[in-house]
Every structure is written in C-alpha cells, then in structure tokens.
Design an enzyme around this catalytic site. Structure first.
Site, PDB file in Angstrom:
ATOM      1  N   HIS A 193      98.167  21.922   3.927  1.00  0.00           N
ATOM      2  CA  HIS A 193      98.923  22.517   4.864  1.00  0.00           C
ATOM      3  C   HIS A 193      99.373  21.312   5.909  1.00  0.00           C
ATOM      4  O   HIS A 193      98.661  20.770   6.506  1.00  0.00           O
ATOM      5  CB  HIS A 193      98.355  23.616   5.560  1.00  0.00           C
TER       6      HIS A 193
ATOM      7  N   GLU B 133      98.210  20.792   9.519  1.00  0.00           N
ATOM      8  CA  GLU B 133      96.778  20.754   9.860  1.00  0.00           C
ATOM      9  C   GLU B 133      96.381  19.425  10.037  1.00  0.00           C
ATOM     10  O   GLU B 133      95.826  18.667   8.959  1.00  0.00           O
ATOM     11  CB  GLU B 133      95.947  21.676   8.872  1.00  0.00           C
TER      12      GLU B 133
ATOM     13  N   HIS C  54      91.116  21.522   6.256  1.00  0.00           N
ATOM     14  CA  HIS C  54      92.221  22.246   6.831  1.00  0.00           C
ATOM     15  C   HIS C  54      91.487  22.630   8.363  1.00  0.00           C
ATOM     16  O   HIS C  54      90.787  22.292   8.712  1.00  0.00           O
ATOM     17  CB  HIS C  54      92.180  23.902   6.301  1.00  0.00           C
TER      18      HIS C  54
ATOM     19  N   GLU D 143      87.264  24.158   7.356  1.00  0.00           N
ATOM     20  CA  GLU D 143      87.988  24.484   8.460  1.00  0.00           C
ATOM     21  C   GLU D 143      87.555  23.688   9.891  1.00  0.00           C
ATOM     22  O   GLU D 143      86.415  23.998  10.157  1.00  0.00           O
ATOM     23  CB  GLU D 143      88.292  25.936   8.979  1.00  0.00           C
TER      24      GLU D 143
END
Ligand code: ZN
Length: 348
Positions: A65, A68, A163, A227
């Site tokens: 993404h 990010e 991410h 994450e």
C-alpha cells in the site's frame, strides 16, 4: 542503476524515479563480498559472498500500500546500510517495494488493492486489466524465483510483509498470522515477533489473497502481515518507534545475536482468533461507532456494532474486539472483523 545505488545508497529514490519499469541488472559485488542485483523496479536481491553457507531466505516487502511509509523508510535504510557496508549480510534477502506507482502518488492504491490480488487472483475475472494486477503477478514470480534459486537443503523461508494501519490501534504494532492450512502455528515465529516489539497476533481463519498468505501457502514460508504504527507522510515517521523490529530483522540478515535477547514468554503475547467476519449485505450498512475508533477496541455483550439496513449486528459473546472496520466496502465484502482471545491453539 546499481552504480547509482552504490553512489547514493538510495534504492527508494531509484524506484520512484522509475515507478513503471527498471531493467534487471547485476549482480555486482560490494567491497565486503555482498552481491546485489536489481530484478525490477522496487525489487532488489541481496546475497552474501558465499550462498552455500546460508540457511535463511528472507523476503521483506513494504509499500504494497503506497501511503504506508514507515516500513518503506525502514527497508530503504537497511538497503543503504547494506550498500555502505555497515550491515553485514549473512543470509539471502529479497527486498520488495510492492507498489512503486502508488508510493510515487502517495496513495494506498492506484486502481485496485494490491494485497487482495495474490495466489492467482490477479488473473481471475476480469483478468490482467490494471497495473496492480500485473504487479501482483510479477511479484509472485520474483518470490518464486527467490525461493527456487536458494541452495539446496533445509531452508528457513521467511516473508514479512510490512504495513501500517489506517487507524490508530490499542496495540500499535501487531501481526496477522495467515491461515496455516493444515499446518500448526509456530511458536518460534512468535519469539521473533516478541523480540521485534510486536506483542499482538491475529490468527487468520481461512485462505486469503494477501501477499503473506501466498508465500505461506505456496512455499511453506513463515509469513506474516505486520502492521507497524499508523499511516503518515513519507519523512514524517519517527522510526525510533520501530527500533526493536529494525534490530531483530537486521539480526536475521547479519545473523548476529540480538543483544536484547530475552526469554520468550507466550503469556505476554495477545493472541486473537477471528470469531466472525461481518459482511456488508445492503447499501445502507453503517457502523455504530466513531469513524476513527481504534483497532482492537473492545465491545461487551449486547453492544450494537453496526446496522445492516435496520438489522442490528449485536455482540452475543461475553465480549468481542474489532479490527479493520470499513463501511465503504462494496456489498458482499467484509466490513468488519470480530476477534476473541485465541483458545486451544495447536503450537509447534
Ligand atoms: Zn497495508
């Protein structure tokens, strides 16, 4: 471009200057014997001088993404330190900046969510109709080639897909453990996560079309979607927040013993399993909490999580914890995941 990389140590800048295409180049050998090769825009292979002594093949992907940014900066710094000789390379590593065009535009996607296009999804209906679908197919090929080109024998295949979350989180750093099919979950991998400062793991309950599931399913890699904090513009991240992750990952690459090594303690991990996925059935679907509510917020029995038309979605268990709420998904897609503490996990 390898010459430019050796001069300026900035693979991200080279990637962003060539977001559509970068010809394969290399390998070139650095002063300390480390070999580097460009396979495509955003794709860099790093190998030690003698690969027959390696046992680990690590894929480190970021920027699947494009907005990010923190993991992209972390990986670019690792590459810089490899090229300038301060990070010794003892194991094979494939660095991937997943979606250079989205990174270039500072957006999450260009046309389609790249992290829903793996395991062949890129070629299913409507086929290879956009850049992200082509990129997913190409990235699958690079990961396949990377694992296939490893020396023979027992290999430790790893893939950490990095991410940052769109919203804040009760647990700022967490990992998604892709569905292991019929295999067990590995505690040794949780040990890495704990050393990397990640204390929360979500055990996924079914096959997905994410990059990490692709590597786990197809190559038996130990793979996670990780994450790290929250979305911020490039250059505005405080990378000190991710120092433990950076340190633990560099320890794998250089095979140094992490000096912060502490005894693994499973009881200090928050381990969740999916209790249910809430699928949006009607256009009138709406969430019954603030738009910016943190991931891992807890709701007690009887609380209303959402309305699908006028049908209330209520917590029936003693409590549930929610992640990745998004009322704007198309009808028929998942709008919310509900979790509970994991029970009876098969660990190896
Ligand atoms: Zn992401």
């Amino acid at each position: 471009m390898l010459k430019t990389l050796r001069t300026f140590h900035d693979f991200l800048a080279i990637t962003l200057a060539n977001p559509y295409y970068l010809g394969a180049e290399g390998p070139v050998t650095l002063e300390n014997g480390t070999r580097i090769s460009i396979w495509d825009t955003g794709v860099l292979l790093v190998e030690p001088a003698v690969t027959c002594q390696t046992h680990t093949d690590l894929v480190l992907s970021s920027g699947v993404h494009g907005n990010e940014t923190a993991p992209i900066e972390l990986c670019n710094k690792m590459i810089a330190d490899i090229v300038n000789g301060t990070l010794a390379v003892a194991q094979r590593v494939l660095f991937i900046f997943g979606n250079p065009q989205a990174i270039h535009h500072s957006t999450r996607i260009v046309e389609e969510n790249l992290n829903r296009l793996f395991s062949g999804e890129h070629s299913r209906q409507p086929g290879l109709v956009n850049k992200e679908r082509h990129r997913a197919k190409a990235l699958e090929g690079y990961v396949r080639r990377f694992y296939a080109k490893a020396p023979s024998g027992e290999r430790n295949r790893l893939h950490y897909d990095l991410h940052t979350a769109i919203r804040g989180s009760v647990h700022p750093q967490f990992a998604i453990y892709p569905y292991p099919d019929s295999k067990p979950y590995y505690q040794a991998q949780l040990q890495f996560l704990q050393q990397a400062g990640i204390d929360t793991v979500l055990l996924h309950n079914g096959p997905t079309t994410t990059f990490s599931y692709f590597s786990a399913h197809e190559f038996d890699a130990h793979a996670f979607t990780i994450e790290l904090g929250k979305v911020l513009p490039m250059g505005q991240n405080d990378l000190r927040q991710f120092a433990e992750f950076d340190y633990a990952t560099r320890a794998i690459i250089s095979e140094s013993v992490a000096s912060t090594h502490h005894e693994f303690d499973l009881s200090k991990m928050n381990i969740y399993q999916v209790s249910r996925s809430i699928v949006k059935q009607h256009d009138g679907f709406r969430l019954n909490f603030a738009k910016d509510l943190c991931n891992f917020s807890r709701f007690e029995q009887g609380a209303t999580l959402a309305f699908d038309n006028e049908q209330a979605v209520v917590v029936e268990a003693q409590f549930e914890v929610i992640v990745f709420p998004n009322a704007d998904v198309p009808k028929g897609q998942r709008a919310l995941i509900c979790l509970q503490p994991a029970q009876d996990v098969q660990w190896l």
